[in-house]
Motif scaffolding. Structure first.
Motif, mmCIF file in Angstrom:
data_model
loop_
_atom_site.group_PDB
_atom_site.id
_atom_site.type_symbol
_atom_site.label_atom_id
_atom_site.label_comp_id
_atom_site.label_asym_id
_atom_site.label_seq_id
_atom_site.Cartn_x
_atom_site.Cartn_y
_atom_site.Cartn_z
ATOM 1 N N MET A 44 -11.524 -15.518 24.859
ATOM 2 C CA MET A 44 -11.757 -14.727 26.236
ATOM 3 C C MET A 44 -12.658 -13.655 26.181
ATOM 4 O O MET A 44 -13.241 -13.450 27.300
ATOM 5 N N VAL A 45 -12.727 -12.825 25.244
ATOM 6 C CA VAL A 45 -13.501 -11.720 25.289
ATOM 7 C C VAL A 45 -15.065 -12.052 24.451
ATOM 8 O O VAL A 45 -15.861 -11.204 24.581
ATOM 9 N N GLY A 46 -15.181 -13.290 24.333
ATOM 10 C CA GLY A 46 -16.592 -13.639 23.934
ATOM 11 C C GLY A 46 -16.813 -14.165 22.439
ATOM 12 O O GLY A 46 -18.164 -14.005 22.043
ATOM 13 N N LEU A 47 -15.716 -14.584 21.751
ATOM 14 C CA LEU A 47 -15.970 -14.947 20.294
ATOM 15 C C LEU A 47 -17.086 -16.247 20.200
ATOM 16 O O LEU A 47 -17.855 -16.182 19.290
ATOM 17 N N GLY A 48 -16.790 -17.062 21.176
ATOM 18 C CA GLY A 48 -17.623 -18.203 21.305
ATOM 19 C C GLY A 48 -17.815 -19.232 20.274
ATOM 20 O O GLY A 48 -18.288 -19.936 20.093
ATOM 21 N N ALA A 49 -16.349 -19.358 19.753
ATOM 22 C CA ALA A 49 -16.326 -20.443 18.593
ATOM 23 C C ALA A 49 -16.049 -21.641 19.539
ATOM 24 O O ALA A 49 -15.563 -21.775 20.381
ATOM 25 N N LYS A 50 -16.455 -22.849 18.679
ATOM 26 C CA LYS A 50 -16.336 -24.050 19.246
ATOM 27 C C LYS A 50 -14.975 -24.699 18.724
ATOM 28 O O LYS A 50 -14.516 -24.452 17.714
ATOM 29 N N PRO A 51 -14.442 -25.395 19.479
ATOM 30 C CA PRO A 51 -12.928 -26.070 19.230
ATOM 31 C C PRO A 51 -13.304 -27.020 17.950
ATOM 32 O O PRO A 51 -14.283 -27.586 17.733
ATOM 33 N N LEU A 52 -12.345 -27.223 17.381
ATOM 34 C CA LEU A 52 -12.429 -28.207 16.092
ATOM 35 C C LEU A 52 -12.702 -29.664 16.465
ATOM 36 O O LEU A 52 -12.372 -29.974 17.627
ATOM 37 N N GLN A 53 -13.511 -30.133 15.718
ATOM 38 C CA GLN A 53 -13.756 -31.629 16.034
ATOM 39 C C GLN A 53 -12.454 -32.435 15.615
ATOM 40 O O GLN A 53 -11.760 -32.180 14.918
ATOM 41 N N VAL A 54 -12.610 -33.650 16.127
ATOM 42 C CA VAL A 54 -11.413 -34.408 16.039
ATOM 43 C C VAL A 54 -11.065 -34.866 14.566
ATOM 44 O O VAL A 54 -10.049 -34.792 13.876
ATOM 45 N N ARG A 55 -12.314 -34.784 13.965
ATOM 46 C CA ARG A 55 -12.062 -35.308 12.402
ATOM 47 C C ARG A 55 -11.529 -34.227 11.590
ATOM 48 O O ARG A 55 -10.665 -34.241 10.837
ATOM 49 N N SER A 56 -11.918 -32.722 12.119
ATOM 50 C CA SER A 56 -11.267 -31.671 11.319
ATOM 51 C C SER A 56 -9.646 -31.564 11.763
ATOM 52 O O SER A 56 -8.940 -31.200 10.781
ATOM 53 N N LYS A 57 -9.323 -31.890 13.002
ATOM 54 C CA LYS A 57 -7.924 -31.873 13.369
ATOM 55 C C LYS A 57 -7.197 -32.788 12.460
ATOM 56 O O LYS A 57 -6.291 -32.534 12.107
ATOM 57 N N VAL A 139 -6.934 -30.804 27.507
ATOM 58 C CA VAL A 139 -6.277 -30.221 26.173
ATOM 59 C C VAL A 139 -5.791 -28.843 26.202
ATOM 60 O O VAL A 139 -4.602 -28.583 25.752
ATOM 61 N N GLN A 140 -6.404 -27.927 26.797
ATOM 62 C CA GLN A 140 -6.146 -26.417 26.956
ATOM 63 C C GLN A 140 -4.524 -26.324 27.776
ATOM 64 O O GLN A 140 -3.970 -25.558 27.181
ATOM 65 N N LEU A 141 -4.339 -26.827 28.908
ATOM 66 C CA LEU A 141 -3.303 -26.862 29.611
ATOM 67 C C LEU A 141 -1.913 -27.667 28.642
ATOM 68 O O LEU A 141 -1.012 -27.102 28.669
ATOM 69 N N VAL A 142 -2.432 -28.566 28.126
ATOM 70 C CA VAL A 142 -1.393 -29.337 27.114
ATOM 71 C C VAL A 142 -0.918 -28.422 25.870
ATOM 72 O O VAL A 142 0.272 -28.167 25.859
ATOM 73 N N THR A 143 -1.933 -27.709 25.588
ATOM 74 C CA THR A 143 -1.485 -26.821 24.381
ATOM 75 C C THR A 143 -0.703 -25.597 24.916
ATOM 76 O O THR A 143 0.142 -25.266 24.194
ATOM 77 N N LEU A 144 -1.118 -25.282 26.232
ATOM 78 C CA LEU A 144 -0.354 -23.897 26.745
ATOM 79 C C LEU A 144 1.086 -24.136 27.017
ATOM 80 O O LEU A 144 1.910 -23.496 26.739
ATOM 81 N N MET A 145 1.088 -25.667 27.666
ATOM 82 C CA MET A 145 2.504 -26.100 27.903
ATOM 83 C C MET A 145 3.403 -26.212 26.849
ATOM 84 O O MET A 145 4.553 -25.911 26.899
ATOM 85 N N HIS A 146 2.647 -26.767 25.649
ATOM 86 C CA HIS A 146 3.661 -26.945 24.463
ATOM 87 C C HIS A 146 3.872 -25.666 23.745
ATOM 88 O O HIS A 146 4.973 -25.227 23.397
ATOM 89 N N LEU A 147 3.005 -24.825 23.689
ATOM 90 C CA LEU A 147 3.024 -23.364 23.231
ATOM 91 C C LEU A 147 4.438 -22.679 24.070
ATOM 92 O O LEU A 147 5.159 -22.063 23.383
ATOM 93 N N PHE A 148 4.226 -22.760 25.281
ATOM 94 C CA PHE A 148 5.287 -22.046 25.956
ATOM 95 C C PHE A 148 6.740 -22.763 25.777
ATOM 96 O O PHE A 148 7.666 -22.364 25.639
#
Length: 166
Positions: A44-57, A139-148
């Protein structure tokens, strides 16, 4: 010459630091919650890292599956026979409840069906993020819902069990 991406090094450092802080401050599922919060704040403050690719996941899932598989033995399989029917009933009831919750999320909160369903079904966070990606859910909302959901379970379940059974 390939230029190294130091954001990857930053991500691993932040994951390790956040995990250690989560465990130190005894957050629910401290290692997971700490690393998640640290990376989320950094993004959120600007790290700018890319999400992992499906292969990495999938490679990470393979590792987690292998670690879990190391805990399987003949005693565990015998216990599984004893709890098969109750486990099946619990799974079916959880899935039915997840469908009801997903329907509610879609109708009341106007979340698209696949996001609502992926955010509600019983699954691990890493597994469901791959499924959500495959069905074009948020995916972000799904992850947030699961984390919650997991955070609430880990936070309140010990208290509920101690009140009801101890």
């Amino acid at each position: 010459m390939i230029k190294p991406d130091f954001r990857v090094v930053k991500v691993f450092f932040l994951m390790a630091a956040g995990s250690a802080l989560g465990v130190y401050f005894q957050l629910p599922i401290g290692a997971v919650m700490g690393s998640f919060l640290t990376i989320a704040i950094a993004q959120m403050v600007g790290l700018g890292a890319k999400p992992l690719q499906v292969r990495s996941k999938r490679a990470i899932q393979m590792t987690i599956g292998g670690i879990a598989g190391l805990n399987i033995n003949s005693e565990l399989l015998n216990e599984l026979k004893a709890i098969f029917l109750p486990g099946l009933l619990a799974t079916l009831s959880h899935f039915i409840l997840a469908l009801i919750v997903a329907y509610w999320l879609q109708k009341v909160l106007k979340i698209d069906w696949f996001t609502a369903l992926c955010g509600s079904i019983p699954a691990g966070m890493s597994e469901i993020s791959i499924i959500a990606e495959d069905v074009d859910a948020d995916v972000q909302l799904v992850t947030l819902m699961h984390l919650f959901r997991v955070s609430m379970l880990v936070t309140f379940l010990p208290f509920i069990i101690s009140v009801l059974f101890l």
